[in-house]
Motif scaffolding. Structure first.
Motif, PDB file in Angstrom:
ATOM      1  N   LEU A  60       0.802  -1.222   0.000  1.00  0.00           N
ATOM      2  CA  LEU A  60       0.000   0.000   0.000  1.00  0.00           C
ATOM      3  C   LEU A  60       0.837   1.275   0.000  1.00  0.00           C
ATOM      4  O   LEU A  60       0.284   2.367   0.070  1.00  0.00           O
ATOM      5  N   GLN A  61       2.147   1.130  -0.067  1.00  0.00           N
ATOM      6  CA  GLN A  61       3.033   2.297  -0.171  1.00  0.00           C
ATOM      7  C   GLN A  61       4.351   1.803  -0.729  1.00  0.00           C
ATOM      8  O   GLN A  61       4.752   0.665  -0.489  1.00  0.00           O
ATOM      9  N   GLU A  62       5.043   2.642  -1.505  1.00  0.00           N
ATOM     10  CA  GLU A  62       6.186   2.160  -2.275  1.00  0.00           C
ATOM     11  C   GLU A  62       7.352   1.699  -1.407  1.00  0.00           C
ATOM     12  O   GLU A  62       8.054   0.750  -1.752  1.00  0.00           O
ATOM     13  N   SER A  63       7.603   2.354  -0.285  1.00  0.00           N
ATOM     14  CA  SER A  63       8.688   1.904   0.584  1.00  0.00           C
ATOM     15  C   SER A  63       8.382   0.526   1.160  1.00  0.00           C
ATOM     16  O   SER A  63       9.272  -0.315   1.307  1.00  0.00           O
ATOM     17  N   VAL A  64       7.106   0.278   1.457  1.00  0.00           N
ATOM     18  CA  VAL A  64       6.674  -1.040   1.931  1.00  0.00           C
ATOM     19  C   VAL A  64       6.940  -2.094   0.860  1.00  0.00           C
ATOM     20  O   VAL A  64       7.398  -3.213   1.148  1.00  0.00           O
ATOM     21  N   VAL A  65       6.674  -1.746  -0.390  1.00  0.00           N
ATOM     22  CA  VAL A  65       6.881  -2.674  -1.504  1.00  0.00           C
ATOM     23  C   VAL A  65       8.346  -3.098  -1.589  1.00  0.00           C
ATOM     24  O   VAL A  65       8.674  -4.276  -1.747  1.00  0.00           O
ATOM     25  N   VAL A  66       9.258  -2.127  -1.476  1.00  0.00           N
ATOM     26  CA  VAL A  66      10.688  -2.442  -1.551  1.00  0.00           C
ATOM     27  C   VAL A  66      11.117  -3.284  -0.353  1.00  0.00           C
ATOM     28  O   VAL A  66      11.903  -4.230  -0.502  1.00  0.00           O
ATOM     29  N   GLY A  67      10.608  -2.970   0.837  1.00  0.00           N
ATOM     30  CA  GLY A  67      10.949  -3.771   2.013  1.00  0.00           C
ATOM     31  C   GLY A  67      10.497  -5.214   1.866  1.00  0.00           C
ATOM     32  O   GLY A  67      11.223  -6.152   2.249  1.00  0.00           O
ATOM     33  N   MET A  68       9.297  -5.433   1.311  1.00  0.00           N
ATOM     34  CA  MET A  68       8.822  -6.801   1.091  1.00  0.00           C
ATOM     35  C   MET A  68       9.730  -7.527   0.103  1.00  0.00           C
ATOM     36  O   MET A  68      10.084  -8.697   0.309  1.00  0.00           O
ATOM     37  N   ALA A  69      10.102  -6.853  -0.971  1.00  0.00           N
ATOM     38  CA  ALA A  69      10.971  -7.475  -1.964  1.00  0.00           C
ATOM     39  C   ALA A  69      12.329  -7.807  -1.371  1.00  0.00           C
ATOM     40  O   ALA A  69      12.927  -8.846  -1.689  1.00  0.00           O
ATOM     41  N   ASP A  70      12.829  -6.953  -0.496  1.00  0.00           N
ATOM     42  CA  ASP A  70      14.120  -7.197   0.164  1.00  0.00           C
ATOM     43  C   ASP A  70      14.064  -8.487   0.982  1.00  0.00           C
ATOM     44  O   ASP A  70      14.927  -9.364   0.863  1.00  0.00           O
ATOM     45  N   GLY A  71      13.030  -8.622   1.821  1.00  0.00           N
ATOM     46  CA  GLY A  71      12.901  -9.842   2.618  1.00  0.00           C
ATOM     47  C   GLY A  71      12.752 -11.081   1.753  1.00  0.00           C
ATOM     48  O   GLY A  71      13.336 -12.139   2.041  1.00  0.00           O
TER      49      GLY A  71
END
Length: 541
Positions: A60-71
């Motif tokens: 629901l927010q772009e920084s969240v998207v990158v954090g999910m991809a990182d994990g």
């Protein structure tokens, strides 16, 4: 004689694939079938006729998207694909792009761009100088000169992201490129391991074999390179204590092992104090050393030599003392193990264990984490973003070994909650057992609370444990270092009235609050055995 018309007919040329078709084929070859994103208008052409063998994970927010991809990338060991909106979306994502860069996580970050035909007119939602925006925190950035170059740019991006030191890369793709003709990119292999220089490795082995009292400092790179089991053998053969490097983003050595020496703080004088008495320090997969505040004096105890082995030439270059070897950790540690010929050495002193914490009301963080340590399962993993409680966690919640612990190497908040989502999804993809425990501070959680929505939608096996002490504890506790009087609070560091149970339920997740120490073990067991994701708010002193 009249020639038949058929004799002048050439076979019809094989139609070229579109950019979309060529990119999807490439991604399949690279074993990438998951896209993390928050959709915007300039990205919509990428997803027309989205294939059924791909999955879109909405954040629901772009920084969240990158954090999910990182994990997810850390769990699977393969680069993850992130799709962002143009300039504003990339701007929102920069906090966790920075963290991915510091984590050395391989990410392919794509961003939409306005159509090429109107770029000269500075259109709405375009990104001016698109490739400059994420720099310097991407390894490579490109906006292909032609639409047909997009598949090859993404192939290059993948290999750059996966080469050591791994990290995020960025490709800006205009919206009208996806339907243009292109050529398929044939899959290719690129070696990613770096063998150590034999002559230099010989010097490291000789120094280690001849040292009277060696110490090993291990960091994130040990687990990332799959070298921890080799390191355990190396430490045991040399009877060398192993310290975790300052701010290590992963478990670097089993923290209940007899030779575990403890954690080095990010302070020069304290590091020298901790390493006193050692005549050789071998740093593996970490800077030598990462500092948080100014310091004075030597970087090592007097008379101690230093060798560092890392896969990052830049890190090796800025190390201010000692000698460095650039190599993949599993290859270098394996070679050192083969070259072991140590003298008889005494066993190192075992690290002191804290006395059991007592129950109190309100609960102390030490007691809460002590109980969590008892009730969690061996196969559970911890993602942490509670910097104010990290020292207590290190004392009360020891990590078991490879793949057991993750945090941010950057110090930037907003990583832990979405990383836990991506990690749980990646572990599920890899067929790994166990639950993901996201140990998050109350202040940290508010940077990326939207991650709860994705966890709930995907029904992932995650327990979010929120340590609610109603303040930015790290800032208040650190204030005296910057001249604040004892007990003086910096402005804006109290956080009263946050209700995490309501926040979680509002995003579709079960949640409970725990403030009774006599029921804490029961409450935590229920949260760790929930059928799907859940949140438990621990009210602590």
């Amino acid at each position: 004689m009249t020639l038949s018309s058929s004799s002048n007919t050439s076979p019809a040329p094989t139609p070229r694939p579109t950019v979309r078709e060529a990119v999807l084929r490439l991604l399949r070859h690279l074993h990438i079938d998951t896209v993390f994103g928050n959709p915007g208008s300039t990205e919509l052409p990428m997803f027309r006729d989205f294939p059924s063998d791909f999955r879109y994970v909405l954040g629901l927010q772009e920084s969240v998207v990158v954090g999910m991809a990182d994990g997810y990338a850390q769990a699977t060991g393969n680069a993850a694909l992130v799709n962002l909106h143009s300039a504003a979306g990339v701007g929102h994502a920069m906090g966790n792009i920075f963290t991915a860069f510091k984590n050395q996580t391989p990410l392919i970050v794509t961003a939409g761009q306005q159509a090429r035909s109107i770029l000269p007119f500075d259109p709405f939602l375009s990104a001016m100088q698109a490739t400059d925006l994420p720099k310097p925190y991407v390894k490579w950035a490109c906006e292909p000169a032609r639409a047909e170059d997009v598949p090859r740019a993404l192939a290059r991006a993948y290999h750059v992201a996966m080469q050591a030191p791994r990290g995020p890369v960025f490709v800006s793709i205009p919206a009208d490129d996806w339907d243009q003709p292109a050529d398929h990119v044939e899959p290719r292999q690129v070696s990613r391991s770096m063998a150590p220089d034999p002559a230099v490795l010989c010097q490291v082995a000789d120094a280690l074999n001849s040292a009277r009292r060696p110490a090993i400092v291990a960091g994130t790179g040990v687990d990332r390179d799959g070298a921890m089991d080799l390191l355990v053998q190396l430490a045991e053969r040399h009877r060398a204590p192993v310290y975790t490097a300052p701010m290590s983003a992963r478990c670097a050595f089993p923290e209940t092992h007899r030779f575990f020496g403890g954690f080095l703080p990010a302070m020069r004088e304290r590091i020298v104090e901790k390493l006193a008495g050692h005549d050789l320090v071998l740093v593996l997969g970490a800077p030598a050393f990462l500092y948080h505040v100014e310091g004075q004096g030597p970087h090592l105890p007097q008379g101690a030599a230093l060798w560092q082995i890392v896969d990052d030439p830049q890190m090796a270059a800025w190390t201010p003392f000692g000698n460095s070897l650039v190599a993949s950790l599993h290859l270098a540690v394996g070679a050192l193990l083969q070259a072991c010929n140590p003298p008889q050495r005494p066993l190192p002193a075992a690290a002191a264990r804290p006395e059991p914490a007592a129950a109190s009301s309100p609960m102390e963080v030490a007691y809460a984490l002590q109980v969590l340590n008892v009730v969690r399962r061996e196969e559970d993993v911890v993602v942490e973003e509670a910097p104010g409680s990290r020292g207590v966690m290190q004392a009360r919640l020891p990590m078991a070994g490879p793949g057991s612990f993750y945090t941010m190497a950057s110090g930037g908040l907003g990583y832990g909650m979405p990383a836990a989502v991506g990690l749980a999804l990646g572990r599920q993809r890899m067929g790994l057992k166990g639950r993901t425990i996201a140990l998050i501070g109350d202040g940290s959680s508010m940077y990326s609370i939207q991650a709860l929505y994705t966890a709930a939608q995907l029904a992932l096996p995650i327990t979010f444990v929120i340590l609610n002490n109603r303040r930015y504890a790290a800032l208040q506790d650190f204030a005296p270092v910057f001249g604040f009087a004892p007990g003086e609070k910096p402005a804006g560091t109290d956080l009263p009235e946050l209700d995490f149970v309501s926040l979680a339920r509002g995003q579709g997740m079960e949640a409970t609050r725990a403030d009774d120490p006599s029921r804490l073990a029961e409450d935590l067991r229920a949260a760790l055995n929930a059928p799907g994701p859940c949140l438990i708010e621990l009210v602590v002193a």
